[in-house]
Scaffold this active site. Sequence first.
Site, PDB file in Angstrom:
ATOM      1  CG  HIS A   2      15.407   1.946  -3.476  1.00 30.26           C
ATOM      2  ND1 HIS A   2      14.936   3.134  -2.955  1.00 30.26           N
ATOM      3  CD2 HIS A   2      14.304   1.222  -3.810  1.00 30.26           C
ATOM      4  CE1 HIS A   2      13.614   3.128  -2.987  1.00 30.26           C
ATOM      5  NE2 HIS A   2      13.205   1.976  -3.502  1.00 30.26           N
ATOM      6  CB  CYS A  12      -0.965  -0.014   1.170  1.00 23.25           C
ATOM      7  SG  CYS A  12      -0.175  -0.286   2.731  1.00 23.25           S
TER       8      CYS A  12
END
Lengths: 267, 449
Positions: free
Chosen positions: B97, B51
């Site tokens: 990342h 989400c």
Amino acid sequence: MAALFTLTAALYVAAAALYLDFLGRGRERSAGAGAALLGLGAALHFAFLLAEGLRGASPVGADIQQALSVASWLVALGLLATTRGKPRLRVLGAFVTPVTLLLFLGAGFRRGVAVVGEEMRSALLPVHVAANVLGLVAFALAFGVAVAYLVQERQLRRKQLGALFQRLPPLDVLDALSFRLVATGFPMFTLGVVTGTVWAVQRDPSAPAIDATQTVGLLAWATFAMVLLLRVVVGFRGRRAAFGTALGFLGACAVLVGYVVRKDGGS
Amino acid sequence: MPGLFVVGVSHRSSPVALRERLAVPSSELAAHVRGLAGRSGLSEAVLLSTCNRVELYGVAPDDASEQRARTAFGARVEGHELSPHLYERGGPDAVRHVFRVASSLDSMVVGEPQILGQVKEAYAAALEAGTVGGLLERCFGRAFAVAKRVRSETGIAAGNVSVSSVATDLARQIFGDLSGRRVLLIGAGKMGESAARHLRAQGAQLFVLNRSMERAIQLAAACDGEPRGLHELPAELALADIAIASTSSDRFVVTTELMKQVVKQRKYRQLFLIDIAVPRNVDPRVGEMENVFVYDVDDLQKVAQQNLAQRRREAEAAEALVEQEMREFEAWRRSLDLKPLLVGLRKHVHGILAAELERTLPRLGADASRDRAALEKMLEAATSKLLHQPFVELKRAGEQGDEVLPAAVQRLFPLAAPAPAAAPSGAGAPAVEAEHDEEHALPLGKPAG
């Protein structure tokens, strides 16, 4: 012999410092190293006790320092057994190891002065000493747990919920553990008081009433009796029970100090 | 050299309205990533969709595939809508990342544990789709290990950061195991309900008290509890371990007078009162009573804020750890670039020695052909010993990004132009096998014999 004593004391000091470091800074390694050094100290302590026994310095149960030494060794073993496999309880080392150390140092204070005279010894003496030592060990552990409870409860009440709060065990766990330890030590201590009284009467039926040291001993016994009675009957627990437990142990320690500084070893 | 890259949008770069259009349900992840990799011509691909982020991690054999992957990733959104929010990272930045994402350093709530599970789920879907090869296999494997290190070596996950979880945490600090403990939910406030659900999830028994019995029954059914009328409050408080007050009353519901009666009946057992209502439902003087602990919403929020601040401090240590792991991964990846050179050098030296052996053998008479196996063994050992030190130095140069030494070797020996040492495309298993076979051929360890 002196070297063994010094080395054992040094290991107990180091273990206490490491446990306190864990309490203050939360370094897991300190807790592990503290337990390892305490275990090593207890092993050396056992060697020290064996060496003392072989030397035959004084008969079993006739020397208050010997009793103190055994008690401090059992407190160290008791702590290791209580915290084994329970990471949340390891922090108790910070409260109990200093007690072990003080009892052990007390055993080295004015050695050999307080030996019970040969004419005073009887079959009851070893029972009296053993019961008191076992009671003292349980109370020493309960004392450490009770102090941890008081620290944790104070933090919760003041809403100081920092790292120290997170490291200490839950209040209910501490309360229940302290109760179990007091309940275990009390019958021993009671046996110690009863055998001590019988021994004193046997020794000299015409002796006057109990002296100051014995009075403090009875007060300590009464404190523990009250803690247990109120806990069972009224549900007395938490802070008051922890205070009572700490006070009772300090009373028992006062008796020991009295015996150690007296020249007659309590006879 | 194939490039590792990431392209995506997250809670930091884009609004939820955009993310939800790019999101892929977990049941469709495998099919989606297979399609993306196929259409773009990527050697490897992993698609992460939560989400808070939608990201495509890929290994592209050339710039055109990377460009196609970017277009395919954002196909469901207009280009001009997506580009201001889209981020792209390549090489070491992409590695950093994924390590940060898996370690929850890039999460909305730093240190939250769900993201690692979501990254693992995305990786499993890519494995199922057959889009993981040597490079992403190693990269994600390291990302999981880094996340584990970050959680165990730093305090990034310590302390809860939501009011309801802080309340549960405090309850555990008072009672230890919460299973079987009696929890009262007084009133029907949302936050109270959330805290009650947390405690119920820990195995506590839940009793819902409400002025309206109908509402109590509804809420109890929703929270897996038992309904009670509000008139039963004194009797229930006498039995409870934890009480959550969350009514809309403008007066104290739990007063000192009520608690004086209750404390005796409770035999001084500990009681944790959580007052989440505004205005407050519990008289603060109740907190001065023996073995009663009262925490209001401000207290809980303060703890949550402290925990969050603590996590941010710990995040600095975690970033250093990620940086170190990223450098190690890069060193490994650079060593991949050298493999063709090392393989070529070994072939070259071995070839010369083998040719010399072939020329010499006929001159040694009949006995020599009997010893051929031993001589070939000796030749292998000589090649390994001869090349051990050069390989060690070349490997070190590769790890340090030094290009001078490999260039010098290229110049000194007439080696064929090295083919790219890509982590092979397709399923992970063949890629890994190929890589291991090569490694076994290289005498990078101690020379034999």
